[in-house]
Design an enzyme around this catalytic site. Structure first.
Site, PDB file in Angstrom:
ATOM      1  N   ASP A 302      21.454   4.060  76.095  1.00 35.02           N
ATOM      2  CA  ASP A 302      22.222   5.274  76.380  1.00 35.02           C
ATOM      3  C   ASP A 302      23.238   5.561  75.273  1.00 35.02           C
ATOM      4  O   ASP A 302      23.872   4.641  74.741  1.00 35.02           O
ATOM      5  CB  ASP A 302      22.979   5.060  77.709  1.00 35.02           C
ATOM      6  CG  ASP A 302      23.757   6.277  78.144  1.00 35.02           C
ATOM      7  OD1 ASP A 302      23.119   7.272  78.527  1.00 35.02           O
ATOM      8  OD2 ASP A 302      25.004   6.242  78.096  1.00 35.02           O
ATOM      9  N   GLU A 375      18.476   6.691  72.963  1.00 32.74           N
ATOM     10  CA  GLU A 375      18.872   8.039  73.370  1.00 32.74           C
ATOM     11  C   GLU A 375      19.955   8.473  72.393  1.00 32.74           C
ATOM     12  O   GLU A 375      21.128   8.096  72.517  1.00 32.74           O
ATOM     13  CB  GLU A 375      19.416   8.054  74.809  1.00 32.74           C
ATOM     14  CG  GLU A 375      19.613   9.453  75.352  1.00 32.74           C
ATOM     15  CD  GLU A 375      21.059   9.848  75.623  1.00 32.74           C
ATOM     16  OE1 GLU A 375      21.303  11.045  75.846  1.00 32.74           O
ATOM     17  OE2 GLU A 375      21.949   8.982  75.615  1.00 32.74           O
TER      18      GLU A 375
END
Ligand code: NOJ
Length: 656
Positions: A302, A375
């Site tokens: 993330d 990401e």
């Protein structure tokens, strides 16, 4: 005595020579000898003597035969070598089937656990709910689940604000539920297992995590676990610089206990960890090992673009002065000093090393290759950094969010542009990847309309590389309308337009409103309401309709398992406003021609015969409304498609 033994040993042979000498021609008889004695040869020669062989082989007939045979022998060699040279030059080399890992061709399905399936009736989806639905996921022919966060969290960002990285939040179940899920997923059904990719959130924790609490109190070793700076005092605050959080607010928040400001790229309840502290790196390494020991197959990292910030805290350079200063994404500031800093790669390479260690470990059975997905945000060229500089470095791939920009006005030219941009920017040997939607973006069906969903599904599942499907997109789920209710997503509390509730509504399983369409037993408790169209748009109804979005998805997903789609070449053919087409092919394998109409006008009698050197082919897959019939023969000289339709044609490989 020794001589005697020799004689005995060769005696029989001598006798045989004597027996044949009577029939020898006179030329072989020794001259000058009164008794016509045949020359004898010393053992071990047996049979015809050298002179005899020379005698016969020098006859004219034998000489001629020998010449002819020699000419044939050498002539054949020359012809053979010539043929090999000509064939090698004239024909391209056959490509060898590449050796690819499971993730390079994976079909990934994102499960947002709050919204997928509630097994205990509290209105929030959970891990046992996911386990109940594994058969459905197998029915979709997916390879891997990417599971959004399930860690203990105060849920100020629904799990992206982690309290304890090695735990399961009770809302979602417990660790043994997760272990069972992993075990179930790894059981092979029809020769295939399901892989689990978990969300890994290294950039920030929750401000309720024990690490942060201790850091606030300057308890060692946590004092420098976060990014703290002096910033005046409570009455006279002076932010250390102009850095902004993703919410458009200042990225510094004063903490009265520590009397310093801490830095946060996201909400003030999500302080950033300090990766210039080795202890933090070691903590996160241990977290990674914890999950790899549990046999997860990969991580989706993330917010990786935001892992490091400028050491000298330099101000972000000004961008577009006319842009909204409170919109992080609007371009008012260039986020040069807080995004995509090169040091990020040190951490990525470090984690990659750990993953590779597990990927190659065979201590407890065959190696299980693990995958690292980044990401990251930035232009395709900026994202290239995340692939690393060597084969063993970098992430396996950064998510490609290009197609999440598609809206209803994106026609064939627009789509071709988005696809080409990614294909051109990524390293040649790296797999491509495609994402249509996720838990942060408006749903694809709401963006493009129902008519165009199937054609996009066709692209998602037939373009080269990895596909990622957001739960519910396979049945055409739409955003829910939250205008008459408060935002559940805390990001939308102060500005509802930022809320991500619309794309996070409960999965629509059955045609049964009392059970919240199969999501939970008590619909009143559901954390978000189901979409009003769930009566028609649900798994049960669509399963029985061969032309539904779900059926189109399932057919294409099965087709995707053909080797041509796993590693075949990809060649763009014709592109125009109402036409996007490409060929997937590979030596020795079936070829596929994919044609979609993403425009607003009909495509009429388009001739593909020259482009693919074929006049007809078999229909391998269609979108729901297309007039082509799967399995039927079709004329490639006259391909016609209505807006939103698509078709995949196929033909077997024929060696030239
Ligand atoms: C990206 C995630 O997709 C998003 O949902 C989250 O809010 C931020 N990272 C912060 O973790």
């Amino acid at each position: 005595m020794a001589d005697m033994e020799m004689q005995d040993e060769y005696g029989a042979e001598r006798q045989r020579h004597k027996d044949v000498k009577q029939s020898f021609p006179s030329s072989l008889v020794e001259s000058g000898s009164s008794s016509n004695v045949v020359k004898e040869y010393p053992p071990p020669y047996a049979g015809m003597g050298k002179e005899m062989v020379l005698h016969y082989s020098n006859t004219p007939a034998f000489n001629r035969a020998r010449k002819v045979l020699l000419m044939i022998f050498w002539g054949s060699w020359i012809v053979l070598i010539g043929a090999v040279v000509v064939l090698t030059v004239a024909h391209p080399r056959c490509k060898l089937k590449p050796n690819i890992e499971w993730w390079q061709k994976a079909s990934v399905y994102q499960v947002y656990p709050r919204s997928f399936k509630d097994s205990d009736g509290d209105g929030v989806g959970d891990i046992n709910g996911i386990r109940e639905k594994l058969d459905y996921l197998r029915e979709l022919s997916i390879d891997a689940i990417w599971l959004s966060p399930f860690y203990e969290s105060p849920m100020r960002d629904f799990g992206y604000d982690v309290i304890n990285y090695t735990s399961v939040d009770p809302l979602f179940g417990n660790m043994s539920d997760l272990d069972s899920l992993i075990d179930e997923m790894h059981k092979e059904v029809d020769g295939r297992d399901l892989k689990l990719i978990i969300d890994f959130i290294p950039n920030h924790t929750s401000n309720e995590s024990i690490w942060f609490q201790q850091s606030v109190d300057r308890v060692e070793p946590y004092t420098e676990y976060y990014i703290w700076e002096d910033c005046g005092n409570a009455t006279h605050l002076q932010d250390p610089n102009n850095w902004q959080s993703a919410l458009g607010t200042p990225a510094w928040t004063y903490h009265s206990t520590r009397q310093q400001c801490y830095f946060h790229q996201y909400q003030d309840s999500m302080p950033d960890l300090n990766y210039r502290n080795n202890l933090v790196k070691e903590e996160i390494d241990a977290v990674l090992r914890f999950w790899l020991d549990k046999n997860v197959d990969g991580i989706r990292i993330d917010a990786i673009s935001k892992l490091y910030e400028d050491y000298n805290l330099r101000d972000e350079p000004a961008g577009d002065e006319s842009a909204d200063p409170n919109d992080y994404y609007g371009g008012y500031l260039n986020h040069t000093y807080t995004k995509n800093l090169p040091e990020i790669m040190d951490m990525i390479n470090r984690w990659r090393g750990i993953l590779d260690e597990y990927s190659t470990n065979t201590d407890s059975g065959p190696a299980r290759p693990r995958v690292m997905v980044a990401e990251a945000s930035g232009s395709p060229t900026q994202l290239k950094m995340y692939y690393g500089r060597t084969k063993d470095g970098g992430a396996n791939f950064p998510f490609n969010f290009g197609l999440t920009r598609i809206n209803e006005s994106c026609d064939g030219l627009c789509i071709a542009g988005l696809v080409d941009t990614w294909m051109d920017a990524k390293p040649e040997e790296a797999p491509a990847n495609w994402v249509l939607g996720n838990h942060d973006k408006s749903r694809i069906t709401s963006r493009v309309g129902e008519e165009k969903l199937d054609a996009l599904t066709m692209l998602l599942l037939t373009l080269p590389g990895v596909s990622t499907t957001y739960y519910g997109d396979e049945i055409g789920m739409l955003n829910i309308n939250i205008s008459d209710r408060p935002s559940q997503d805390p990001v939308g509390w102060s500005d509802k337009s930022l809320s991500r509730d619309p794309e996070r509504s409960p999965m629509q399983w059955y045609d049964n409103s009392s059970s919240c369409y199969g999501f939970t037993s008590d619909c009143q408790a559901a954390w978000l309401p189901p979409h009003p169209d769930a009566e028609e748009t649900n798994v049960q109804v669509e399963r029985d309709d061969p032309l539904s979005h779900l059926s189109v998805y399932k057919n294409l997903s099965r087709l995707r398992r053909e080797e041509t789609f796993s590693y075949g070449d990809w060649t763009t053919l014709k592109v125009s406003a109402n036409l996007y087409s490409y060929l997937r092919s590979f030596n020795g394998l079936t070829s596929y021609l994919v044609v979609v109409n993403m425009g607003d006008t009909a495509l009429v009698d388009e001739d593909f015969s020259e482009a693919v050197s074929k006049t007809s082919a078999t229909v391998a897959a269609i979108t729901g409304k297309s007039s082509y019939i799967p399995g039927a023969k079709a004329d490639l000289m006259k391909v016609s498609l209505q807006p939103g339709d698509g078709v995949v044609f196929s033909w077997p490989y024929i060696a030239q």
